[in-house]
Design a protein around this motif. Structure first.
Motif, PDB file in Angstrom:
ATOM      1  N   PRO A 104       0.838  -1.211  -0.053  1.00 49.38           N
ATOM      2  CA  PRO A 104       0.129   0.031   0.100  1.00 49.38           C
ATOM      3  C   PRO A 104       0.740   1.328  -0.001  1.00 49.38           C
ATOM      4  O   PRO A 104       0.454   2.176  -0.321  1.00 49.38           O
ATOM      5  N   ALA A 105       1.930   1.229   0.639  1.00 50.75           N
ATOM      6  CA  ALA A 105       2.806   2.405   0.861  1.00 50.75           C
ATOM      7  C   ALA A 105       3.465   2.617  -0.563  1.00 50.75           C
ATOM      8  O   ALA A 105       3.501   3.809  -0.918  1.00 50.75           O
ATOM      9  N   ILE A 106       3.686   1.715  -1.350  1.00 52.23           N
ATOM     10  CA  ILE A 106       4.560   1.928  -2.532  1.00 52.23           C
ATOM     11  C   ILE A 106       3.505   2.326  -3.652  1.00 52.23           C
ATOM     12  O   ILE A 106       3.660   3.248  -4.371  1.00 52.23           O
ATOM     13  N   GLN A 107       2.112   1.822  -3.637  1.00 57.19           N
ATOM     14  CA  GLN A 107       1.014   2.420  -4.312  1.00 57.19           C
ATOM     15  C   GLN A 107       0.860   3.702  -4.022  1.00 57.19           C
ATOM     16  O   GLN A 107       0.734   4.469  -4.857  1.00 57.19           O
ATOM     17  N   ARG A 108       1.011   4.271  -2.826  1.00 59.59           N
ATOM     18  CA  ARG A 108       0.777   5.769  -2.421  1.00 59.59           C
ATOM     19  C   ARG A 108       1.680   6.691  -2.982  1.00 59.59           C
ATOM     20  O   ARG A 108       1.355   7.750  -3.398  1.00 59.59           O
ATOM     21  N   ILE A 109       3.011   6.072  -2.883  1.00 56.07           N
ATOM     22  CA  ILE A 109       4.146   6.780  -3.471  1.00 56.07           C
ATOM     23  C   ILE A 109       4.033   6.773  -5.203  1.00 56.07           C
ATOM     24  O   ILE A 109       4.161   8.062  -5.579  1.00 56.07           O
ATOM     25  N   GLY A 110       3.570   5.734  -5.675  1.00 59.73           N
ATOM     26  CA  GLY A 110       3.232   5.799  -7.118  1.00 59.73           C
ATOM     27  C   GLY A 110       2.130   6.743  -7.453  1.00 59.73           C
ATOM     28  O   GLY A 110       1.991   7.210  -8.482  1.00 59.73           O
ATOM     29  N   GLU A 111       1.382   7.090  -6.479  1.00 60.15           N
ATOM     30  CA  GLU A 111       0.158   8.046  -6.908  1.00 60.15           C
ATOM     31  C   GLU A 111       0.603   9.465  -6.588  1.00 60.15           C
ATOM     32  O   GLU A 111      -0.145  10.292  -6.718  1.00 60.15           O
ATOM     33  N   GLY A 112       1.784   9.455  -6.122  1.00 57.50           N
ATOM     34  CA  GLY A 112       2.575  10.992  -5.903  1.00 57.50           C
ATOM     35  C   GLY A 112       2.613  11.375  -4.501  1.00 57.50           C
ATOM     36  O   GLY A 112       3.083  12.374  -4.112  1.00 57.50           O
ATOM     37  N   ASP A 113       2.227  10.396  -3.370  1.00 56.52           N
ATOM     38  CA  ASP A 113       2.382  10.767  -2.222  1.00 56.52           C
ATOM     39  C   ASP A 113       3.968  10.364  -1.861  1.00 56.52           C
ATOM     40  O   ASP A 113       3.925   9.167  -1.667  1.00 56.52           O
ATOM     41  N   ARG A 114       4.916  11.192  -1.664  1.00 57.35           N
ATOM     42  CA  ARG A 114       6.397  10.899  -1.633  1.00 57.35           C
ATOM     43  C   ARG A 114       6.610  10.926   0.152  1.00 57.35           C
ATOM     44  O   ARG A 114       7.781  10.976   0.484  1.00 57.35           O
ATOM     45  N   SER A 115       5.565  10.932   1.135  1.00 60.92           N
ATOM     46  CA  SER A 115       5.830  11.252   2.372  1.00 60.92           C
ATOM     47  C   SER A 115       6.597   9.909   2.958  1.00 60.92           C
ATOM     48  O   SER A 115       7.344  10.037   4.147  1.00 60.92           O
ATOM     49  N   GLU A 116       6.407   8.747   2.478  1.00 62.21           N
ATOM     50  CA  GLU A 116       6.753   7.407   2.915  1.00 62.21           C
ATOM     51  C   GLU A 116       8.092   6.941   2.440  1.00 62.21           C
ATOM     52  O   GLU A 116       8.463   5.848   2.511  1.00 62.21           O
ATOM     53  N   VAL A 117       8.623   7.885   1.385  1.00 58.50           N
ATOM     54  CA  VAL A 117       9.679   7.238   0.792  1.00 58.50           C
ATOM     55  C   VAL A 117      10.853   6.907   1.592  1.00 58.50           C
ATOM     56  O   VAL A 117      11.512   5.828   1.393  1.00 58.50           O
ATOM     57  N   GLY A 118      11.180   7.872   2.526  1.00 59.00           N
ATOM     58  CA  GLY A 118      12.237   7.423   3.560  1.00 59.00           C
ATOM     59  C   GLY A 118      11.908   6.330   4.403  1.00 59.00           C
ATOM     60  O   GLY A 118      12.855   5.337   4.538  1.00 59.00           O
ATOM     61  N   VAL A 119      10.888   5.995   5.010  1.00 57.15           N
ATOM     62  CA  VAL A 119      10.636   4.994   5.542  1.00 57.15           C
ATOM     63  C   VAL A 119      10.466   3.754   5.058  1.00 57.15           C
ATOM     64  O   VAL A 119      11.083   2.653   5.198  1.00 57.15           O
ATOM     65  N   ILE A 120      10.174   3.680   3.568  1.00 55.44           N
ATOM     66  CA  ILE A 120       9.768   2.544   2.898  1.00 55.44           C
ATOM     67  C   ILE A 120      11.516   2.002   2.391  1.00 55.44           C
ATOM     68  O   ILE A 120      12.089   0.810   2.309  1.00 55.44           O
ATOM     69  N   THR A 121      12.188   3.207   1.996  1.00 55.80           N
ATOM     70  CA  THR A 121      13.768   3.004   1.605  1.00 55.80           C
ATOM     71  C   THR A 121      14.603   2.181   3.000  1.00 55.80           C
ATOM     72  O   THR A 121      15.151   1.358   2.591  1.00 55.80           O
ATOM     73  N   ASP A 122      14.145   2.882   4.058  1.00 58.20           N
ATOM     74  CA  ASP A 122      14.771   2.251   5.458  1.00 58.20           C
ATOM     75  C   ASP A 122      14.473   0.717   5.612  1.00 58.20           C
ATOM     76  O   ASP A 122      15.330  -0.060   5.952  1.00 58.20           O
ATOM     77  N   THR A 123      13.155   0.510   5.277  1.00 59.05           N
ATOM     78  CA  THR A 123      12.716  -0.864   5.529  1.00 59.05           C
ATOM     79  C   THR A 123      13.174  -1.693   4.462  1.00 59.05           C
ATOM     80  O   THR A 123      13.891  -2.916   4.892  1.00 59.05           O
ATOM     81  N   LEU A 124      13.458  -1.345   3.248  1.00 57.06           N
ATOM     82  CA  LEU A 124      14.193  -2.245   2.080  1.00 57.06           C
ATOM     83  C   LEU A 124      15.541  -2.428   2.641  1.00 57.06           C
ATOM     84  O   LEU A 124      16.087  -3.407   2.184  1.00 57.06           O
ATOM     85  N   THR A 125      16.253  -1.376   3.170  1.00 58.41           N
ATOM     86  CA  THR A 125      17.610  -1.402   3.305  1.00 58.41           C
ATOM     87  C   THR A 125      17.683  -2.339   4.514  1.00 58.41           C
ATOM     88  O   THR A 125      18.570  -3.297   4.470  1.00 58.41           O
ATOM     89  N   ALA A 126      16.975  -2.475   5.481  1.00 59.74           N
ATOM     90  CA  ALA A 126      16.869  -3.593   6.415  1.00 59.74           C
ATOM     91  C   ALA A 126      16.745  -4.875   6.076  1.00 59.74           C
ATOM     92  O   ALA A 126      17.279  -5.891   6.464  1.00 59.74           O
ATOM     93  N   LEU A 127      15.703  -5.043   4.902  1.00 58.74           N
ATOM     94  CA  LEU A 127      15.577  -6.184   4.238  1.00 58.74           C
ATOM     95  C   LEU A 127      17.035  -6.578   3.555  1.00 58.74           C
ATOM     96  O   LEU A 127      17.300  -7.821   3.448  1.00 58.74           O
TER      97      LEU A 127
END
Length: 198
Positions: free
Chosen positions: A109-132
């Motif tokens: 859902p967060a990636i979908q929101r980013i794709g729709e133009g909401d960039r507020s979660e980019v940092g959080v998702i990037t950090d999560t993917l880094t941890a992965l």
């Protein structure tokens, strides 16, 4: 009511569920008919006439009619057990299911929101993917010693993350892992189609 002898899968156009199901079907070499629902008003009305259901994804296999993405994936696993896409041990299967749940409820859902133009979660998702990426540095696959549904789901997630502009190149472990997934022709073909569409 009569259905084709082949499995028929109805999937929402452009959905991550559709991409994961396509990967699973390709990996298991299942002869099925995938119908991408691009006109929900008309196609879901037809689906309701045939099956009584109007939610996607939906699977029809003769007398078996299923909805809910997780149930469909488990049915395909049971119906076509080779190659197995579930980890071997109960603990690994449980961890895999927990990881899938988190990806479905939080990351997709967060990636979908980013794709729709909401960039507020980019940092959080990037950090999560880094941890992965750090978790993946110690092994070849995500939830098991062999390719599993966890890898399929994470592979589609990474593909979609890159499609919405997230830069994963700095995470060497994650890039190496994704490259390993693309060595599998079934995954490579399916994910390449998504990258082209994106």
């Amino acid at each position: 009511m009569s259905f084709s002898s082949r499995i028929t899968l109805y999937v929402a156009s452009g959905s991550y569920e559709a991409d994961i199901i396509r990967c699973v079907v390709a990996l298991k070499d299942v002869d099925c008919h995938i119908i991408e629902v691009t006109d929900p008003a008309r196609q879901l009305a037809r689906l309701r006439q045939l099956t009584g259901v109007t939610t996607l994804p939906a699977l029809v296999d003769r007398e078996v009619i299923l909805t809910r993405f997780d149930i469909i994936i488990e049915y395909l696993e049971d119906r076509y057990p080779a190659p197995s896409l579930m980890p071997m041990t109960p603990s690994a299967r449980a961890n895999c299911r927990m990881s899938l749940h988190r990806m479905e409820t939080e990351l997709y859902p967060a990636i979908q929101r980013i794709g729709e133009g909401d960039r507020s979660e980019v940092g959080v998702i990037t950090d999560t993917l880094t941890a992965l990426g750090h978790l993946l540095s110690g092994g070849k696959f995500f939830c098991s010693d062999s390719l599993s549904i966890g890898d399929v789901t994470l592979g589609v997630l990474l593909c979609r993350a890159m499609a919405v502009g997230l830069n994963l190149r700095s995470n060497r472990s994650l890039c190496s892992y994704y490259s390993r997934l693309l060595e599998n022709p079934a995954l490579s073909n399916t994910l390449s189609q998504h990258r082209t569409a994106a």
